[in-house]
Scaffold this active site. Sequence first.
Site, short mmCIF file in Angstrom:
data_model
loop_
_atom_site.label_atom_id
_atom_site.label_comp_id
_atom_site.label_asym_id
_atom_site.label_seq_id
_atom_site.Cartn_x
_atom_site.Cartn_y
_atom_site.Cartn_z
N GLU A 390 -9.04 -2.50 -3.63
CA GLU A 390 -9.54 -1.63 -2.54
C GLU A 390 -9.63 -0.18 -3.00
OE1 GLU A 390 -8.09 -2.41 1.39
OE2 GLU A 390 -7.78 -4.54 0.96
C1 LIG Z 1 -6.06 -9.92 -7.13
C2 LIG Z 1 -7.34 -9.18 -6.94
C3 LIG Z 1 -8.03 -9.30 -5.74
C4 LIG Z 1 -9.25 -8.63 -5.56
N1 LIG Z 1 -9.95 -8.82 -4.40
C5 LIG Z 1 -11.22 -8.33 -4.31
C6 LIG Z 1 -12.06 -8.67 -3.20
O1 LIG Z 1 -11.65 -9.37 -2.28
N2 LIG Z 1 -13.33 -8.19 -3.18
C7 LIG Z 1 -13.82 -7.41 -4.18
O2 LIG Z 1 -14.99 -7.02 -4.10
N3 LIG Z 1 -13.05 -7.05 -5.24
C8 LIG Z 1 -11.77 -7.50 -5.34
N4 LIG Z 1 -10.98 -7.18 -6.42
C9 LIG Z 1 -11.51 -6.28 -7.44
C10 LIG Z 1 -10.86 -4.91 -7.38
O3 LIG Z 1 -11.28 -4.23 -6.23
C11 LIG Z 1 -11.19 -4.19 -8.69
O4 LIG Z 1 -10.36 -4.77 -9.67
C12 LIG Z 1 -11.00 -2.69 -8.62
O5 LIG Z 1 -11.98 -2.11 -7.79
C13 LIG Z 1 -11.06 -2.01 -9.99
O6 LIG Z 1 -12.16 -2.42 -10.73
P1 LIG Z 1 -11.93 -2.98 -12.22
O7 LIG Z 1 -10.83 -3.95 -12.15
O8 LIG Z 1 -13.23 -3.42 -12.74
O9 LIG Z 1 -11.38 -1.73 -13.03
P2 LIG Z 1 -12.24 -0.64 -13.79
O10 LIG Z 1 -13.21 -0.02 -12.87
O11 LIG Z 1 -12.73 -1.20 -15.08
O12 LIG Z 1 -11.10 0.42 -14.09
C14 LIG Z 1 -10.12 0.25 -15.11
C15 LIG Z 1 -9.22 1.48 -15.12
O13 LIG Z 1 -10.01 2.65 -15.36
C16 LIG Z 1 -9.83 3.58 -14.30
N5 LIG Z 1 -11.10 4.28 -14.07
C17 LIG Z 1 -12.32 3.76 -13.84
N6 LIG Z 1 -13.22 4.73 -13.65
C18 LIG Z 1 -12.55 5.91 -13.75
C19 LIG Z 1 -12.91 7.28 -13.64
N7 LIG Z 1 -14.16 7.66 -13.34
N8 LIG Z 1 -11.96 8.21 -13.83
C20 LIG Z 1 -10.68 7.86 -14.11
N9 LIG Z 1 -10.28 6.59 -14.22
C21 LIG Z 1 -11.19 5.61 -14.03
C22 LIG Z 1 -9.40 2.75 -13.11
O14 LIG Z 1 -8.69 3.53 -12.18
C23 LIG Z 1 -8.52 1.71 -13.77
O15 LIG Z 1 -7.24 2.21 -13.98
C24 LIG Z 1 -9.76 -7.81 -6.60
C25 LIG Z 1 -9.03 -7.67 -7.79
C26 LIG Z 1 -7.86 -8.35 -7.98
C27 LIG Z 1 -7.14 -8.21 -9.30
#
Ligand SMILES: Cc1cc2nc3c(=O)[nH]c(=O)nc-3n(C[C@H](O)[C@H](O)[C@H](O)COP(=O)(O)OP(=O)(O)OC[C@H]3O[C@@H](n4cnc5c(N)ncnc54)[C@H](O)[C@@H]3O)c2cc1C
Length: 579
Positions: A390
Amino acid sequence: MVDRSISFIRSLCAGEIEQEVLFPFPKMDPGEKELLDPVLEAIDDFLAGREADFQAWDRQGFFPPELIEELRQFGLFGLIIPDSAGGMGFGNRAYSRTLQQVARHDASIAVTIGAHSSIGMRGLKLFGTDEQKARYYERLASGEMIAAFCLTEPTAGSDAASIRTTAIDKGDHFLLNGSKIWITNGGIADFFTVFAKTGEAEARSHLSAFIVTRDMPGVSVSEHEDKMGLRASSTTSVYFEDVKVPKENLLGPLDGGFKVAMNILNSGRSGLGGGCVGAMKNLIHKASTHATERQQFGQPIGSFGMIKGKIGQMVVDCYAAESAVMTVAALSDVPYDDYSVEAAITKVFASEALWRSADEALQVAGGMGYMRELPYEQILRDCRINRIFEGTNEILRLFIALTALNDVGQGLREMAKSLSGIFDHPIKGFGLLYDYAKKRANWAVGYKSAKRSLSKCHALLRVEAELFEDLTRDLAAMADRILRKHGKNIIGKQFATGRMANVMIDLFVLGCVLSRVTSALDEKGPDHAASEKDIATIFAGQVRTRVHQHLRMIDENDDELLKELAVQTYEKGYTWDLE
Ligand SMILES: Cc1cc2nc3c(=O)[nH]c(=O)nc-3n(C[C@H](O)[C@H](O)[C@H](O)COP(=O)(O)OP(=O)(O)OC[C@H]3O[C@@H](n4cnc5c(N)ncnc54)[C@H](O)[C@@H]3O)c2cc1C
């Protein structure tokens, strides 16, 4: 009469304390409370004493279908749906409080209900037409349909606008193609709120939201993910292959999907916050019981100062998180026009407070805390995700600070415009300049106008209220200073924005705590509210230390050195192994 256009925290960054927004501390509507109390009691009856089940479901990595059926029977999928459609008709406060109660027992159950109501079907509630609501509300309320929110894709996580799923307009329907990952409830949902590109594939802004149902040909889901925590809750990929989505399933405006997604997440945050608070209360109960029962050196470990420090801090964190979560739930119930920054603050604060508590509770339990026999390690695994999903806490910190800095920058731009136009419009120009100079002078000398004071705080909290006023001036000066230092490069200055966000988080939460303790002192009297007053004193002192450190670090820091070290490491790795 409350001005619903005010954002407390955004005003605070301009040095103005809009105390009417936070005071008095919001109370639940008596009618709603009457409805809520038996629900909370029934949740305890339903879930208490089932620790062995929660543990078994965690180990096997999924819920038995009977548990989902029990949740349906209980009515837990209808919390925010109007009673006219078979739901409980809860506002955000009662909803958040209910999730809190569930999360005291098990996080996987809380997240199953939360993903349904906080995000899965919230778009329907916020943006659905009457016809769409009539079509789905009853089935969603009964749990015949469980909902999921489908935004994340393999190449689009934090950068949600870069999704690649497409919905091509084919006249009477949209043709949906793409895949989503890590979708909570994916394996048990029949109702999906799906985000797809409706414009050029490269155009970041042209996103739309759709209602997609499991029975549409071309919808499929993957196996259940094998996760670190929340293992029993369903998380799957969801695939869309040439799915014909009827035109009437467009949710919200065409190309307005990004706003729909952000509104859903903002509005649903008190669910996640409530879950964090519930888990913290459970940890406090477990850790304090262990501290009083476990004997070492001939006495209970709870008699040692370091253990007392941990339990006391857990209580302060929980009280503070709960104050902020319930305040934001109330703001969204009014509703205020814009509480998005406040909502982001509660998500960051509550998720980090819970993580600290889970870590410290496990430490209090010592080696037993590390054993899988006890629930601490599961709680630690379960709660880690709150800092990621979220909206990650990093992205939310950027959102919190940049929204405020944009407001301040707007003020500065107005002033700059007035300077450039000073000869064309001398009076207007001087007026703006005068206002701005006065504001700055006020910050500097601590001048008190109506909006510079927290006069609604209880007299016994005068010291804390004055600290809040001082720190508000510091915050406003900080925003001004950061902008002057970095100008439009601020977007790339994440150490500075991170510090600004941290100060805003602490001050908003402190404001909520002071409001709540004021109400407690008024209603219970100083003797009965003495511990709450102590919580306010402790939290205010901690906020002061943190804010002063952030302020100092605007100019005295090693930011550039740290960044350089990271770049070197990307190129060469860690190169300092000792032989
Ligand atoms: C158990 C689980 C349930 C989930 N449920 C849902 C769901 O129901 N629906 C849905 O749509 N998604 C869901 N998600 C997805 C979740 O919302 C994403 O994992 C989250 O938004 C982060 O995206 P990412 O994992 O691709 O991380 P990334 O975007 O790849 O980020 C990786 C790291 O880099 C950091 N980062 C990225 N961009 C920047 C920036 N510009 N500046 C500084 N730091 C940055 C992030 O904060 C993080 O620490 C779920 C994930 C999990 C693990």
